[in-house]
Scaffold this motif. Structure first.
Motif, mmCIF file in Angstrom:
data_model
loop_
_atom_site.group_PDB
_atom_site.id
_atom_site.type_symbol
_atom_site.label_atom_id
_atom_site.label_comp_id
_atom_site.label_asym_id
_atom_site.label_seq_id
_atom_site.Cartn_x
_atom_site.Cartn_y
_atom_site.Cartn_z
ATOM 1 N N LYS A 1 -29.034 -66.127 3.459
ATOM 2 C CA LYS A 1 -30.195 -66.212 2.581
ATOM 3 C C LYS A 1 -31.363 -66.866 3.309
ATOM 4 N N GLU A 2 -31.061 -67.874 4.131
ATOM 5 C CA GLU A 2 -32.107 -68.536 4.912
ATOM 6 C C GLU A 2 -32.777 -67.569 5.883
ATOM 7 N N ASN B 1 -33.063 -64.380 5.094
ATOM 8 C CA ASN B 1 -33.523 -63.295 4.233
ATOM 9 C C ASN B 1 -32.719 -62.010 4.440
ATOM 10 N N GLU C 1 -37.925 -54.076 6.553
ATOM 11 C CA GLU C 1 -38.105 -55.420 7.117
ATOM 12 C C GLU C 1 -38.295 -55.396 8.636
#
Length: 151
Positions: A30-31, A33, A77
């Motif tokens: 999560k850090e 993304n 992304e």
């Protein structure tokens, strides 16, 4: 004789261990993304190089439609790129971008490196004992599998 409460406790411990490992991994991703499914795609591409969507779906045991959405988000992304095969235009190769290669330097290369940082918090004696007991359990499971395969 092993009691039901001991078996239930063992099952609970297995579930807690897996749950905690997944939780830690999700938080670390999560850090960055990245979701767990995206990380799995990145892992395959890192370990095996460019893949077609069909190859990825086989290796990850997932449908091509599910993986297509994951790859779409990774491409958005800037973490993967798609490139048509020069010989067969129907085939699209998915590969990591330089941006992704920089990002994965922050992710442990192997599961062993990932587990190491937690196991190193245990005493050497506890690690040895854990390994010995897990080896015994795996041996029992293998023997059961082998006996069923002979039938």
């Amino acid at each position: 004789m092993i009691e039901d409460r001991q078996i239930n406790h063992l099952l609970t411990l297995f579930k807690q261990m897996i749950r905690q490992l997944h939780h830690i991994a999700r938080e670390e991703l999560k850090e960055l993304n990245i979701t767990m499914p995206q990380a799995q795609v990145i892992r395959v591409l890192r370990e095996e190089g460019p893949q077609s969507l069909v190859e990825l779906s086989k290796k990850l045991e997932s449908s091509t439609s599910s993986l297509s959405g994951i790859v779409d988000r990774l491409e958005k992304e800037g973490l993967v790129s798609r490139e048509r095969d020069q010989k067969d235009r129907r085939v699209v190769w998915i590969s990591l971008t330089p941006k992704c290669k920089e990002l994965i330097k922050k992710i442990p290369d192997t599961q062993a490196q990932y587990i190491r940082k937690y196991v190193e918090k245990m005493s050497e004696e506890d690690v040895i004992l854990l390994i010995e007991k897990m080896e015994i359990f795996v041996k029992v499971l293998k023997e059961e599998t082998e006996s069923k395969e002979k039938k």
